[in-house]
Design a protein around this motif. Structure first.
Motif, mmCIF file in Angstrom:
data_model
loop_
_atom_site.group_PDB
_atom_site.id
_atom_site.type_symbol
_atom_site.label_atom_id
_atom_site.label_comp_id
_atom_site.label_asym_id
_atom_site.label_seq_id
_atom_site.Cartn_x
_atom_site.Cartn_y
_atom_site.Cartn_z
ATOM 1 N N SER A 246 0.817 -1.217 0.000
ATOM 2 C CA SER A 246 0.000 0.000 0.000
ATOM 3 C C SER A 246 0.850 1.266 0.000
ATOM 4 O O SER A 246 0.386 2.330 -0.401
ATOM 5 N N ASN A 343 -6.583 -2.338 -0.282
ATOM 6 C CA ASN A 343 -6.302 -0.974 -0.747
ATOM 7 C C ASN A 343 -5.344 -0.967 -1.943
ATOM 8 O O ASN A 343 -4.173 -0.603 -1.804
ATOM 9 N N LEU A 348 -5.167 9.639 -5.521
ATOM 10 C CA LEU A 348 -6.145 10.234 -4.605
ATOM 11 C C LEU A 348 -6.200 11.736 -4.824
ATOM 12 O O LEU A 348 -5.162 12.380 -4.993
ATOM 13 N N SER A 361 -3.984 11.521 0.790
ATOM 14 C CA SER A 361 -3.331 10.209 0.851
ATOM 15 C C SER A 361 -3.357 9.601 2.252
ATOM 16 O O SER A 361 -3.261 8.384 2.408
ATOM 17 N N TYR A 364 -6.141 6.891 2.958
ATOM 18 C CA TYR A 364 -6.188 5.660 2.175
ATOM 19 C C TYR A 364 -5.107 4.677 2.617
ATOM 20 O O TYR A 364 -4.264 4.251 1.860
ATOM 21 N N SER A 365 -5.119 4.332 3.873
ATOM 22 C CA SER A 365 -4.181 3.345 4.405
ATOM 23 C C SER A 365 -4.638 2.974 5.798
ATOM 24 O O SER A 365 -5.525 3.599 6.374
ATOM 25 N N ILE A 384 -10.978 8.586 -5.620
ATOM 26 C CA ILE A 384 -9.963 7.541 -5.744
ATOM 27 C C ILE A 384 -10.023 6.999 -7.170
ATOM 28 O O ILE A 384 -11.085 6.563 -7.624
ATOM 29 N N ILE A 476 -10.127 4.693 4.850
ATOM 30 C CA ILE A 476 -10.855 4.122 3.721
ATOM 31 C C ILE A 476 -10.281 2.742 3.495
ATOM 32 O O ILE A 476 -9.077 2.596 3.229
#
Length: 486
Positions: A246, A343, A348, A361, A364-365, A384, A476
């Motif tokens: 990721s 993911n 992004l 960013s 998203y992790s 995304i 997310i």
């Protein structure tokens, strides 16, 4: 006549010696042939996953092995030079050099404790919490860093008896560095008003870790540092691999999988020589965990990148320093297997007004970070765009935090899109399908692949009504069912 007899006698002796040499050559060739066959079988045996009970004696007979047989012992000043690896000799107390490079090396350094000993339980946890497939990708290096030879011998015997299978399979190595390679540990600077014995303890610990890191530099792609009193989460390697994937394309020096001390700190193996030299250079200045923070900062990673939930938990009750009580626990640790999102790689972007450096960013992790935008208006979005079309099985979005519970998405929807257009930097989807509305700031949906018939190129969080509160998108999470072949 006498000369003739002597000549004939000498010829006879020469023929005899020639026959003896031939016999010795044949014997040597036969012996070498048998030896080669034995070595081939041993090599196959080492890689095999099954070990017969009768072969465990091989471990007990493993001889001490020197990486560098030279008798010259360099001065500590030489060891602190940043020119390449540290030139010292390591003793193999159990195991042999790895036959192939692995994905992850797990390093442990252990000394004799006045109270309690958790090393065997830590090694057991590493192996028990890993699947057979995961075991093929890891190597565990245990450094017995105590100068008490009797204690070291006892520990090697215990480790060899309990983990013979893993030693023979090439997954476990036990090493030791002789005392003569260490600097003088008495009369050091007493920074932070630490007592002299405390300074000696933490300074030696820095050198212990430096030698361990130096040994592990070329064993694998990545390295994770543990203490010798740690419990592991189930399938921790699979989780580590997902987190590394990721972060692909982003710069990092240290990924943290525990918030305690120097437990669960992950590095690229190519950084280990520099880190080893760094610890040696400042070994008497401060504790190891403080030096690790400085090292990360010097290599331009300013902020902590910590994964939650934690994969490693401190289980020791007594510290290795004087047997003092150490009740520290990581309340973010989860031992049982948990559902880790995939993911997949994506771009992004958002049109919201981002606060400071809480950029898109960071949502998203599974790292302990989040996106934070100022009060959004109707039509604002967080987008995304996936690098490849995907099939999604599950989506989960969480907004707000425990200390800012009102900074949630009060009115919003989640949509997925197809038919991507635009250049690499400005790619977007032309068609979107709304999957549902946010409830109390959160969105979660399973069996997405049964509700969406097309391969998904994009996903977006859409603000459907303006709000005066700011918006935190905490995480997310996307689980994929398969990757499209398109």
């Amino acid at each position: 006549v006498t000369l003739l007899y002597a000549f004939l006698h000498m010829r006879h002796n020469l023929k005899y010696f020639d026959k003896m040499r031939c016999l010795r050559k044949r014997s040597a060739v036969s012996f070498l042939g048998v030896l080669v066959i034995c070595l081939l079988f041993m090599n196959l045996y080492i890689e095999d996953g099954y070990v017969l009970e009768g072969d465990k004696h091989l471990i007990r007979e493993t001889a001490t092995h020197q990486l560098n047989p030279e008798r010259y012992v360099p001065t500590f000043k030489d060891l602190s030079n940043f020119s390449g690896s540290i030139n010292i000799s390591y003793r193999y107390l159990a195991g042999t050099p790895l036959p192939r490079k692995r994905y992850l090396t797990i390093g442990l350094s252990s000394v004799k404790r006045k109270k309690g000993n958790y090393l065997l339980e830590t090694i057991k946890s590493i192996f028990e919490q890993s699947s057979y497939e995961e075991l093929k990708e890891i190597a565990v290096v245990v450094q017995l860093a105590d100068f008490d030879s009797a204690w070291c011998e006892g520990m090697v015997q215990d480790i060899s008896q309990k983990f013979a299978h893993h030693i023979i399979a090439g997954r476990l190595i036990v090493i030791h560095v002789p005392e003569e390679y260490y600097p003088v540990l008495d009369g050091l600077k007493r920074n932070y008003n630490d007592p002299e014995d405390r300074v000696k303890f933490r300074s030696k610990q820095n050198v212990d870790y430096a030698f361990l890191l130096n040994f592990c530099a070329n064993l694998s792609d990545y390295y994770v540092m543990l203490e010798d009193d740690v419990r592991c989460s189930r399938n921790f390697l699979t989780t580590v691999k997902k987190v590394i994937t990721s972060r692909e394309g982003s710069y990092w020096v240290t990924l943290e999988f525990s918030k305690l001390g120097y437990i669960g700190k992950l590095y690229h193996s190519h950084d280990l020589p520099r880190l080893a030299h760094f610890l040696l250079m400042f070994y008497q200045e401060m504790p190891c965990d403080w030096l690790l923070i400085h090292f990360r900062g010097l290599l331009a990673q300013k902020e902590v990148i910590r994964f939650k939930p934690s994969l490693f938990q401190h289980m020791g009750y007594y510290s290795s320093y004087k047997g003092a009580e150490n009740k520290l626990k990581d309340d973010d640790f989860e031992e049982e297997s948990f559902d880790i999102p995939d993911n997949p790689p994506a771009n992004l972007h958002t049109n919201m007004n981002v606060f400071e450096n809480y950029e898109a960013s960071k949502a998203y992790s599974s790292i302990d970070e989040y996106f934070w935008g100022k009060a959004p208006s109707t039509g604002d979005f967080y987008g995304i765009v996936f690098e490849k079309p995907i099939k999604i099985s599950k989506i989960k979005v969480v907004t707000g935090t425990e200390d800012r519970q009102n900074d949630i998405l009060h009115h919003g929807a989640l949509e997925v899109g197809e038919k991507i257009v635009g250049s690499k930097k400005g790619r977007q989807c032309t068609t979107y399908l709304r999957l549902g509305e946010f409830q109390n700031g959160n969105f979660e949906m399973t069996d997405v692949e049964h509700k969406v018939l097309f391969d998904i190129n994009c996903m977006r969080i859409l603000v459907t009504k303006s709000q005066k509160e700011w918006l935190i998108i905490r995480s997310i999470s996307i689980w994929t069912s398969q990757t499209s072949n398109q």
